[in-house]
Design a protein around this motif. Sequence first.
Motif, mmCIF file in Angstrom:
data_model
loop_
_atom_site.group_PDB
_atom_site.id
_atom_site.type_symbol
_atom_site.label_atom_id
_atom_site.label_comp_id
_atom_site.label_asym_id
_atom_site.label_seq_id
_atom_site.Cartn_x
_atom_site.Cartn_y
_atom_site.Cartn_z
ATOM 1 N N THR A 680 -35.878 22.786 35.612
ATOM 2 C CA THR A 680 -36.789 22.965 34.484
ATOM 3 C C THR A 680 -37.020 21.654 33.750
ATOM 4 O O THR A 680 -38.161 21.240 33.546
ATOM 5 N N TYR A 710 -30.927 23.399 28.097
ATOM 6 C CA TYR A 710 -31.414 23.836 29.409
ATOM 7 C C TYR A 710 -30.285 24.057 30.408
ATOM 8 O O TYR A 710 -30.511 24.624 31.485
ATOM 9 N N GLY A 714 -31.369 21.610 33.795
ATOM 10 C CA GLY A 714 -31.810 20.306 33.319
ATOM 11 C C GLY A 714 -31.081 19.174 34.012
ATOM 12 O O GLY A 714 -29.926 19.314 34.434
ATOM 13 N N ARG A 841 -38.550 26.806 23.996
ATOM 14 C CA ARG A 841 -37.772 27.781 24.777
ATOM 15 C C ARG A 841 -37.855 29.177 24.148
ATOM 16 O O ARG A 841 -37.945 30.179 24.864
#
Length: 885
Positions: A680, A710, A714, A841
């Motif tokens: 992401t 994340y 991430g 988010r």
Amino acid sequence: MLLILAASAQAPEAESLAKDLEAAATDQARAAIVDAHPEVRADIQKIVLADATDWFAKFEYDNALKGYRAVLAIANANQDEARIAATWRMIGVCLGRKNDAAGAAEFEQKALDLSARIGDKATQAEALLSLTGAYATLGRLEDAERVGRQGIALNQELGNQRRAAALQVNLSIILGEKGDQEAKAAMLREAIQTSEAGNFPDVLAGALNNLGVVYYDQGDYERSLQYLRRAADVMEKQPVQDKSRLATMHSNMAVMLAGLDRNREAFAEYDKAAALAAGDEARSIHIRFNRGALYEAGGDLAKALEEYRAASAYYANSSLRTDAVRTNAGYAETLQAAGQTRAAVELGEKTLAEARRIGSPDLVRLSLKSLGEAYLTLGRREDARSAYLEAIAAIESVKLSGSQDERDNFFHHEKLAPYHGMVRLLLEGGKTFEALQYSERAKARLLVDVLRGGRAEILRTMTAGEKQKERDLSAALAAADARIERQRGGPDAGLLRGRTQAATAIDQFHTALYQAHPELRVARVEFEPIRMEQLAELLRDADTALLEYTVTKVGIDLFAIERGAAGQPHVECYQLRDADGLAAQIEQYRRLLAARDLEYKPAAQALYRRVLGPASALLRRKKRLVIVPDGALWELPFQALVNPAGRYVIQDAAVFYAPSLTAAREMLVYPRRKTDSSRTLLALGAPAATGNLPPLPQAESEVRQIGEMYGRSGALLTGNQALKERWKEMAPEYRILHLATHGVLDGNNPLYSYLVMSRAPGSSEDSVLTAREILSMNLEADVAVLSACETARGKFRPGEGLIGISWAFLVAGTPTTVVSQWKVDAASTSRLMVAFHRNLRANSRGGVIAGRAEALRAAVLPLLATAEYRHPFYWAGFVLIGNGY
């Protein structure tokens, strides 16, 4: 011994007869001299041919013509058809150099026909070269292209690479006149390569000059100037200088300098050109009409008219028809500016008729440039409409050259006039939506083309190897440009040669790609501005308003769109006729904010009244604003303007920006490749120290805080791991890109602006990621966040909007960018960025990223509520461009 004495005895007689033959005024007189002395014809021919050759080499074309006509008289008497054909060709060349294109075409055609009949391919090939130029000058473009292509094929068959390259230069000019800049540039780059390899400096100079003209036609004046200077440098190094060609190059340089608003330097170049052209009337006249355009642009209409009047009178009886059309188009425009409207229309209509006959889109556009405005002045609205529509069709028929960065300024100021004219006509006729569509037609054309699949179709077809080769070739071109940018005092010939070779390699790669996949060429569709139902897609709800600005010579048009009573878009236009001083007012406000000046509010209120005030009633009901700026308005932080109630715009509505409404809609529906849910976020921050740039202690903390949100989806690159090479490899696989690093703005060449990263020891990559490199990438990210200094800035260019790093990300396939408009504060930026990601988010569901503009607004409001960060300096610098939904 007797033979030697006899020859010596005859030499004085032959020399005397040669002089008589060269001085003879008619063909009959020359024939009489030759017929009377058959015994010395061979000696006379040697003398007059040597004289003609010597005069031609010295550019003394009048004397050369006398010599070649003398040669022709002897060849006719001897019935030597090979010599006749060769001499006709040289007479044609001399006439062409004297700007008698009609005479040149006559003799070159005779030479071509005779040499073809007797099988003399060498003379035939030479005649085809000269005939191409003559037909082009006469405006016979189809004939010129036909003989040009024949000439290239024949010279290549004969192995004469110099003539083949020279013909490519001539043919490229014709292709450009016919509106195919893409083919013109490709052919010139091939001619440059051939000329450099074969050491043909005269051909090389011509090719470089004309490649500079390509860049000028597409609005890239700085790059054009680089090539013109190199062309002049090549010419100046020749042992015998062709002053007329050098004069043309200096005149062309003046045109480019004028385009860059460097008028003093432009006049100096015209002075150089005029001195070099002394004695060459046609070249001197060409310089005068170019200088007339500079006087007109500077408002000195009296001097402009003087120059144009002289040039127009010369071309009235000249065979130089393309130059005649350009001169008279400029003359008509100046007459209109001077208030002589009827004279402007009379000359403009005559000029347009000839431009249509020639069949050059650019000549048609130039002829129509002021005709529409002149018709409007006389109240001839339907004629004005027809003129604007024909000009627009001519502009949109041009096939552009080069990659995205080489096309981004095609819609420069002079090409926007017919679009603005149509907007004015339609508004006066009460057709507001149609006026908006014409405003849209000249905005973000390149970006919309890319978003609609012009690039995606190729990518789906290319193999992995082809994609890698394109990346390598693009990187080589970017590296060449970076070397040019770093060269102090301007690029040298070696750097420009490397740049041309890199650009040629990309041209050749794409040509081969299209040949292998011809379906890609026909897949491209004609540009269509946004339709009413597409506009409705942008109006997500009744709380959304779309604001599009169009800046013209007479003022600013503000199109305000909201949902109407029946749920359909309702378009209103507010005409803000006072545009004087707006750019200076915006720049002053930016300085107040950047300096954290506490007395900024009066300026914020004044700008609100000026650019948003007419639509204030509509704005009171809206919670989301989609703004399409134009011109200097791209530099204005609308979110920090203050309304009559004393509230910032962002306190009442989320704000985001788009290069056009058509582009905004395309970004909204832009197809996204399904990405791995475990990838992401890719965040890069706090690269290893580079040069004189200070460390960024907040950046690593910012990146780590964002990364924690994340989790495993991430990836973080910091310090020595914040490698450019690694980032370029990983970026296409992630949905959100975050870069917390230094951004360095190049105000003159915004696509040389860059982001600072780290460099691995021994890597072929350097440590800076330029906007031009980003352009060549194929990204699948939904959002790119550039937590760096001035990443939103660049040059605002008519048509495409603000060119810089944010624009590069949009073209590369990322529909949303968050960027900064000025040098930002590190601590407040980190707080803002962390909050933005948290809000993003929270707004997103099921892997679908949403609520982008609302996420940014929600991050700003807490800062605004604190005493420490209340000043707009801390929060107004960050803007969202693209898809804010």
